[in-house]
Write a protein that holds these residues in place. Structure first.
Motif, mmCIF file in Angstrom:
data_model
loop_
_atom_site.group_PDB
_atom_site.id
_atom_site.type_symbol
_atom_site.label_atom_id
_atom_site.label_comp_id
_atom_site.label_asym_id
_atom_site.label_seq_id
_atom_site.Cartn_x
_atom_site.Cartn_y
_atom_site.Cartn_z
ATOM 1 N N ARG A 1 0.833 -1.214 0.000
ATOM 2 C CA ARG A 1 0.000 0.000 0.000
ATOM 3 C C ARG A 1 0.869 1.266 0.000
ATOM 4 N N LEU A 2 1.962 1.239 0.773
ATOM 5 C CA LEU A 2 2.883 2.378 0.779
ATOM 6 C C LEU A 2 3.539 2.548 -0.598
ATOM 7 N N THR A 3 3.902 1.438 -1.219
ATOM 8 C CA THR A 3 4.511 1.480 -2.549
ATOM 9 C C THR A 3 3.541 2.082 -3.558
ATOM 10 N N LEU A 4 2.282 1.651 -3.509
ATOM 11 C CA LEU A 4 1.268 2.209 -4.402
ATOM 12 C C LEU A 4 1.140 3.712 -4.192
ATOM 13 N N ASP A 5 1.110 4.152 -2.946
ATOM 14 C CA ASP A 5 1.005 5.572 -2.627
ATOM 15 C C ASP A 5 2.174 6.350 -3.238
ATOM 16 N N LEU A 6 3.381 5.821 -3.087
ATOM 17 C CA LEU A 6 4.557 6.506 -3.620
ATOM 18 C C LEU A 6 4.572 6.479 -5.153
ATOM 19 N N CYS A 7 4.168 5.377 -5.747
ATOM 20 C CA CYS A 7 4.095 5.309 -7.213
ATOM 21 C C CYS A 7 3.087 6.320 -7.757
ATOM 22 N N GLN A 8 1.956 6.460 -7.088
ATOM 23 C CA GLN A 8 0.966 7.448 -7.517
ATOM 24 C C GLN A 8 1.524 8.859 -7.400
ATOM 25 N N ALA A 9 2.283 9.122 -6.327
ATOM 26 C CA ALA A 9 2.894 10.443 -6.156
ATOM 27 C C ALA A 9 3.930 10.710 -7.251
ATOM 28 N N ILE A 10 4.709 9.701 -7.617
ATOM 29 C CA ILE A 10 5.695 9.855 -8.693
ATOM 30 C C ILE A 10 4.980 10.127 -10.018
ATOM 31 N N GLU A 11 3.910 9.401 -10.274
ATOM 32 C CA GLU A 11 3.138 9.597 -11.515
ATOM 33 C C GLU A 11 2.536 11.005 -11.573
ATOM 34 N N ASP A 12 2.052 11.498 -10.430
ATOM 35 C CA ASP A 12 1.364 12.790 -10.389
ATOM 36 C C ASP A 12 2.312 13.979 -10.386
ATOM 37 N N ALA A 13 3.582 13.744 -10.048
ATOM 38 C CA ALA A 13 4.502 14.839 -9.765
ATOM 39 C C ALA A 13 4.864 15.682 -10.986
ATOM 40 N N ALA A 14 5.291 15.050 -12.038
ATOM 41 C CA ALA A 14 5.794 15.816 -13.180
ATOM 42 C C ALA A 14 5.897 14.900 -14.386
ATOM 43 N N GLU A 15 6.250 15.510 -15.512
ATOM 44 C CA GLU A 15 6.429 14.725 -16.740
ATOM 45 C C GLU A 15 7.568 13.727 -16.572
ATOM 46 N N SER A 16 8.588 14.117 -15.819
ATOM 47 C CA SER A 16 9.706 13.216 -15.583
ATOM 48 C C SER A 16 10.047 13.253 -14.099
ATOM 49 N N TRP A 17 10.278 12.103 -13.509
ATOM 50 C CA TRP A 17 10.501 12.044 -12.062
ATOM 51 C C TRP A 17 11.756 12.777 -11.633
ATOM 52 N N GLU A 18 12.723 12.933 -12.544
ATOM 53 C CA GLU A 18 13.989 13.583 -12.181
ATOM 54 C C GLU A 18 13.789 14.989 -11.632
ATOM 55 N N GLU A 19 12.763 15.681 -12.145
ATOM 56 C CA GLU A 19 12.537 17.077 -11.762
ATOM 57 C C GLU A 19 12.031 17.235 -10.328
ATOM 58 N N SER A 20 11.342 16.212 -9.806
ATOM 59 C CA SER A 20 10.656 16.427 -8.533
ATOM 60 C C SER A 20 10.879 15.331 -7.494
ATOM 61 N N ILE A 21 11.814 14.420 -7.737
ATOM 62 C CA ILE A 21 11.914 13.258 -6.862
ATOM 63 C C ILE A 21 12.277 13.622 -5.423
#
Length: 194
Positions: free
Chosen positions: A152-172
């Motif tokens: 469940r924690l992994t899903l939460d973090l994956c959703q946050a990565i998906e929602d963050a930006a076009e590329s994860w590098e910018e907002s990780i």
């Protein structure tokens, strides 16, 4: 979903498969692996584990353990786990042998030893694509309850990565900091290349 994910634990049985199953149900492009030399499942005692080769179908393990001692393996949760696993994919796969599966954007591990093995393996590969990959370790105890909570924690973090930006590098860094604050869990993470 924008990104491709890999879930990795030692034997590709409990933690990685619980997360794989949950992310798959939620529409993520996800695969799972183990880093061990063999697949190990609890046996009648700590000195008598059941050992299988990677690639042995989950259904084969299920049938064999059901024949050996159905009460023991039902009681300790191994039979239900193997049944779940066989509904997700055919057999456990080894991370170090996964090059044919292509590259991933984000790789999760669930113990520091596995994280180190994934990072080392990526470091030793030929970096022909020069494509970044984010490797995250979320420490999760290897039992059924913790695996479910970790998924469940992994899903939460994956959703946050998906929602963050076009590329994860910018907002990780911000995504990780927000996750750690929200869940009071410390993460290890590293950037590697394909």
């Amino acid at each position: 979903m924008k990104f491709r994910y890999a879930m990795v634990c030692s034997s590709n049985q409990n933690r990685s498969m619980e997360a794989h199953a949950l992310l798959k149900r939620n529409g993520f492009d996800v695969c799972s692996y183990g880093t061990g030399a063999h697949v190990k499942l609890p046996g009648p005692s700590i000195r008598e584990p059941n050992i299988y080769e990677f690639g042995t179908p989950y259904k084969h393990m299920f049938e064999e353990l059901r024949r050996k001692d159905p009460e023991l393996y039902k009681r300790n949760g191994i039979l239900p786990m193997l049944k779940r696993n066989s509904a997700v994919k055919l057999a456990p796969q080894r991370w170090q042998d996964n090059a044919a599966d292509g590259s991933f954007d984000v790789v999760f591990s669930f113990e520091e030893k596995v994280f180190d093995m994934v990072v080392e393996d990526l470091h030793n590969r030929d970096h022909v694509l020069l494509k970044t990959v984010l490797v995250i370790n979320l420490e999760v105890k290897d039992n059924h309850e913790e695996a479910a909570a970790g998924a469940r924690l992994t899903l939460d973090l994956c959703q946050a990565i998906e929602d963050a930006a076009e590329s994860w590098e910018e907002s990780i860094d911000e995504v990780i900091a927000a996750f750690e604050a929200k869940h009071r869990r410390k993460l290890l993470y590293s950037i590697s290349f394909y």
